[in-house]
Design an enzyme around this catalytic site. Structure first.
Site, PDB file in Angstrom:
ATOM      1  N   ASP A   9     -42.226   1.408 -16.963  1.00  0.00           N
ATOM      2  CA  ASP A   9     -43.481   1.127 -17.623  1.00  0.00           C
ATOM      3  C   ASP A   9     -43.683  -0.397 -17.597  1.00  0.00           C
ATOM      4  O   ASP A   9     -42.716  -1.153 -17.476  1.00  0.00           O
ATOM      5  CB  ASP A   9     -43.411   1.655 -19.058  1.00  0.00           C
ATOM      6  CG  ASP A   9     -44.603   1.221 -19.873  1.00  0.00           C
ATOM      7  OD1 ASP A   9     -45.738   1.441 -19.419  1.00  0.00           O
ATOM      8  OD2 ASP A   9     -44.393   0.646 -20.961  1.00  0.00           O
ATOM      9  N   ASP A  11     -46.287  -2.559 -19.795  1.00  0.00           N
ATOM     10  CA  ASP A  11     -46.556  -3.242 -21.065  1.00  0.00           C
ATOM     11  C   ASP A  11     -45.611  -2.728 -22.152  1.00  0.00           C
ATOM     12  O   ASP A  11     -45.541  -1.522 -22.414  1.00  0.00           O
ATOM     13  CB  ASP A  11     -48.012  -3.024 -21.483  1.00  0.00           C
ATOM     14  CG  ASP A  11     -49.001  -3.508 -20.421  1.00  0.00           C
ATOM     15  OD1 ASP A  11     -48.601  -4.268 -19.514  1.00  0.00           O
ATOM     16  OD2 ASP A  11     -50.179  -3.113 -20.493  1.00  0.00           O
TER      17      ASP A  11
HETATM   18 MG   LIG Z   1     -45.626   0.577 -22.662  1.00  0.00          MG
END
Ligand SMILES: [Mg+2]
Ligand SMILES: [Zn+2]
Length: 187
Positions: A9, A11
Site C-alpha cells: 500500500d 499512503d
Molecule cells: Mg494506506
C-alpha cells in the site's frame, strides 16, 4: 522466470498518510522506507505499489498528479539504490463526482484487480508473495489472491488493529521496515 512479490500500500505504509495527497509538498517518506524497499529488491522480490486513489473520482486531483507523485517516489528511491517495479492505482469510486471514474470497479481494494493485473504484467508468483498495508482492505485484497498479509501500525494501522475484521493477518508489526524484516525471515 516468475518472481515472488511484495505488494505495498502507498499512503500510511510507504509514505505518511496525508488524507487525500494532492500536492508533492505533502508527500513525506517514512525515514526507513528507502532501506525497506532496497532490502526487498536485494532479496529478489518484485516490489509493487497498489493504491486506491479515489481523489481522482472525487475531483480532488487528476491522474497527472498521481503520475507526478509516483515519479517523485521513484526518484527518491533511486537516490538510495531502491526501486519500485510497478505502480498500480485505482482512480475509481462508486460515489465520485467525475463521471469517467464513478463506478464500482474490480480494482478498488478490497477487490484484488490491481494485484491480478500486476501478476500478469510482471510474471509474479502469487503463491510466494505478500501484501503489506495499514488497512484491513489492503490485506483483504491480498487474501483474495492467496497472499499472506502484514498489517503495519502506521497510518490507520493502530485504529484498524483495534477493530479486527474478517481478515486474518500473518503478522501485525509497527512499520514497513519491521514488516520487511518479518517477510525476509519467513521467506
Ligand atoms: Mg494506506
Ligand atoms: Zn478501480
Amino acid at each position: 522466470m516468475t518472481r515472488p512479490a511484495v505488494f505495498l500500500d502507498r499512503d500510511g505504509t510507504l509514505i505518511e498518510e496525508a488524507g487525500y495527497l494532492d500536492r508533492l509538498e505533502r508527500l513525506v517518506f517514512y525515514p526507513y522506507s528507502v532501506d525497506a524497499v532496497r532490502a526487498l529488491n536485494r532479496s529478489g522480490f518484485a516490489v509493487v505499489i497498489v493504491t486506491n486513489q479515489a481523489g481522482i473520482a472525487r475531483g480532488i486531483f487528476q491522474e497527472a498528479f498521481v503520475a507526478e507523485a509516483h515519479g517523485y517516489i521513484s526518484t527518491r528511491l533511486a537516490a538510495g539504490g531502491a526501486r519500485i517495479d510497478g505502480f498500480y492505482y485505482c482512480p475509481h469510486h462508486p460515489d465520485g463526482k467525475v463521471a469517467a471514474f464513478t463506478k464500482t470497479c474490480a480494482c478498488r481494494k478490497p477487490a484484488p484487480g490491481m494485484l491480478t493485473a500486476a501478476a500478469a504484467d510482471l510474471d509474479l508468483d502469487l503463491s510466494r508473495s505478500f501484501m503489506i498495508g495499514d488497512r484491513w482492505h489492503d490485506l483483504a485484497a491480498g487474501e483474495a489472491v492467496g497472499l499472506r498479509g502484514v498489517l503495519v501500525r502506521t497510518g490507520y494501522g493502530r485504529t484498524e488493529e483495534a477493530s479486527p475484521g474478517a481478515v486474518a493477518p500473518a503478522a501485525i508489526v509497527d512499520n514497513l521496515v519491521d514488516a520487511v524484516s518479518w517477510i525476509l525471515r519467513d521467506a
